[in-house]
Design an enzyme around this catalytic site. Structure first.
Site, PDB file in Angstrom:
ATOM      1  N   HIS A 158      17.544  41.999  20.307  1.00  0.00           N
ATOM      2  CA  HIS A 158      16.594  42.923  20.948  1.00  0.00           C
ATOM      3  C   HIS A 158      15.377  43.168  20.067  1.00  0.00           C
ATOM      4  CE1 HIS A 158      19.627  43.623  24.014  1.00  0.00           C
ATOM      5  NE2 HIS A 158      18.698  44.245  24.710  1.00  0.00           N
ATOM      6  N   LYS A 204      28.186  48.423  27.865  1.00  0.00           N
ATOM      7  CA  LYS A 204      29.095  49.539  28.094  1.00  0.00           C
ATOM      8  C   LYS A 204      28.498  50.834  27.565  1.00  0.00           C
ATOM      9  CE  LYS A 204      32.060  49.289  23.981  1.00  0.00           C
ATOM     10  NZ  LYS A 204      32.171  50.621  23.399  1.00  0.00           N
TER      11      LYS A 204
END
Lengths: 193, 290
Positions: free
Chosen positions: A36, A102
């Site tokens: 990222h 999650k």
């Protein structure tokens, strides 16, 4: 159960709502912390095609290599909120339609989902063997040497990968809902202790 | 025991811990499933199915195979250094065999050691026991997502109205569970350490995870505290993976240590539903796993 095939057009994503159970098939890519940072700070040309109308998966797998190539052995989702500083920019810049992980994500990501037409999909944490079995093929891997196995960007072909929509493109988040209800409940319980 | 044989047994201990959940954990998951409905139920059902497939195929239950925490009880005839060396080699081999993910990362350079061996990794705790040739090795694989849900409170803590008493302790536990939401892969277990210093308080909380889920605390007051907080934390309704439901945790386990007059720490560790701990005992040269 809603079937999603990648790449997926925006209108299909807009139809999804919080609570929908989906199965995903097609090519996606794993991306976690180092990936990222890389995608936001640099032009990640090698992943543009798979991300456009595609999905990324917050996952650092256990892999195995033999003469056929790489295989996923265990591949459940990792905690998504670590990518909150980056995700909105990744969605906007690369045209991502789905983020799988999650624990859910924050306000900025939710806003980006609404603005650009994307959803957050929750895979069950720790479902490593079952989710790895849905990975039919590892197509390639980027940044393996530099990032290491868990952080590398694995391009994988999945078949009927199960997940639940917990943040939709209309501003709804199951995580916010559960947080608010449980906070209220905690306040009440705390007084009785 | 010669180093080669010990290494082989330790490798089996690592495999078993990573790939085969202990029976008490699976039973707790099954009981929870039977109480739930809807998405909470199907989520638990997936977890149980995943655990069975992991065991059958010797694959890790979860891809985050965690940090390796070894607790070694050994007699005087057994040298801790040799056990540690055998365990490091077992960890490296387990990584090669994909029982473990390479999980040791240098915090400054970001370099992964690729075999789970590094500074402070694996972690060892040694304890000498009476019987000269005794050897018991307990291993916990503690995942990172749940580790991030741990918290240490310093009482009094005004933000949660926790003073230096039992009510204050309860408020810490409740607050930690609330903050954890489903992030630590609920339904997990809360290990609580009360007292000690900053380090031993957290150790006490972690050591609770070696206990069986269905055991009873020997201290009646703590047993009562565990039951009460288990029930109340579940009432938060966070549920499996934070999707909502009755099963927010599988249990709460509490240990205490005498504290300094000036300090009052309450430490809460969270372990995920993929609650991995196993043990190896060498009895008359024979390996027994549990």
């Amino acid at each position: 159960m809603i079937e999603i095939k990648l790449p997926v057009p925006e209108e299909d994503i807009r139809r999804l709502k919080v609570g929908d159970e989906v199965v995903i098939s097609g090519v996606m890519i794993t991306a976690r912390d180092a990936a990222h940072k890389y995608m936001v700070e640099q032009e990640a040309a090698e992943v543009k095609d798979v991300l456009k109308d595609g999905m990324l998966y917050h996952c650092g797998p256990v892999v195995k290599q033999d003469d056929q190539g790489w295989h996923f052995v265990a591949a459940g989702p990792t905690t998504s909120k670590r990518e909150e500083p980056y995700e909105a920019d990744v969605i906007a810049r690369y045209g991502v339609r789905g983020v799988i992980g999650k624990g859910g994500m924050g306000e900025r990501t939710l806003a980006a989902c609404r603005e650009h037409g994307a959803v957050y999909l929750h895979a069950i944490g720790g479902l490593a063997v079952i989710l790895a079995a849905s990975v039919k093929q590892v197509q390639t891997v980027h940044k393996l040497e530099e990032f290491g196995v868990p952080e590398a960007m694995w391009v994988i072909e999945v078949e009927r990968f199960p997940a639940v929509v917990t943040m939709d493109s209309h501003g709804n988040s199951l995580h916010t809902e559960v947080l608010e209800k449980s906070t209220e409940k905690a306040r009440a319980i705390s007084k009785t202790l | 025991m010669d180093p080669q044989t010990l290494r082989k047994h330790l490798l089996e201990l690592v495999r078993m811990t990573a790939c085969d959940l202990a029976p008490d954990v699976e039973q707790a998951l099954a009981r929870a499933r039977d109480r739930e409905e809807g998405r909470a139920r199907s989520t638990l059902e997936w977890m149980i199915k995943n655990s069975a497939e992991a065991r059958e195929s010797s694959r890790p239950v979860c891809q985050d195979t965690g940090s390796l925490i070894f607790y070694v009880d050994h007699g005087r005839e057994i040298r801790p250094g040799l056990v540690a060396q055998a365990a490091r080699e077992a960890a490296a081999e387990a990584t090669e065999r994909s029982y473990l993910r390479p999980n040791a990362v240098d915090p400054i350079t970001g370099k992964n050691s690729k075999n789970n061996v590094g500074r402070g990794s694996p972690y060892f705790h040694f304890n000498e026991v009476e019987d000269d040739n005794a050897l018991r090795v307990r291993l916990m694989l503690k995942g990172g997502g749940s580790e991030n849900c741990g918290a240490q409170y310093t009482l009094p803590d005004n933000t949660i109205e926790a003073s230096r008493d039992l009510t204050g302790v309860k408020r810490c536990i409740l607050d930690a569970a609330l903050r954890a939401q489903g992030f630590g892969c609920a339904p997990g277990v809360l290990g609580v350490g009360i007292g000690g210093d900053r380090m031993t308080s957290f150790m006490e909380s972690k050591e609770q995870f070696f206990r069986k889920l269905d055991d009873q605390n020997l201290d009646p007051l703590l047993a009562e505290l565990e039951d009460e907080m288990h029930k109340k934390v579940c009432e938060l309704g966070i549920g499996p993976m934070g999707f909502g439901g009755r099963t927010t945790v599988l249990g709460v386990k509490v240990g205490i240590r005498h504290r300094l007059p000036a300090c009052y720490f309450v430490s809460v560790s969270y372990t995920c539903w993929a609650y991995r701990r196993r043990s190896l005992e060498i009895v008359n040269g024979e390996a027994r796993y549990a």
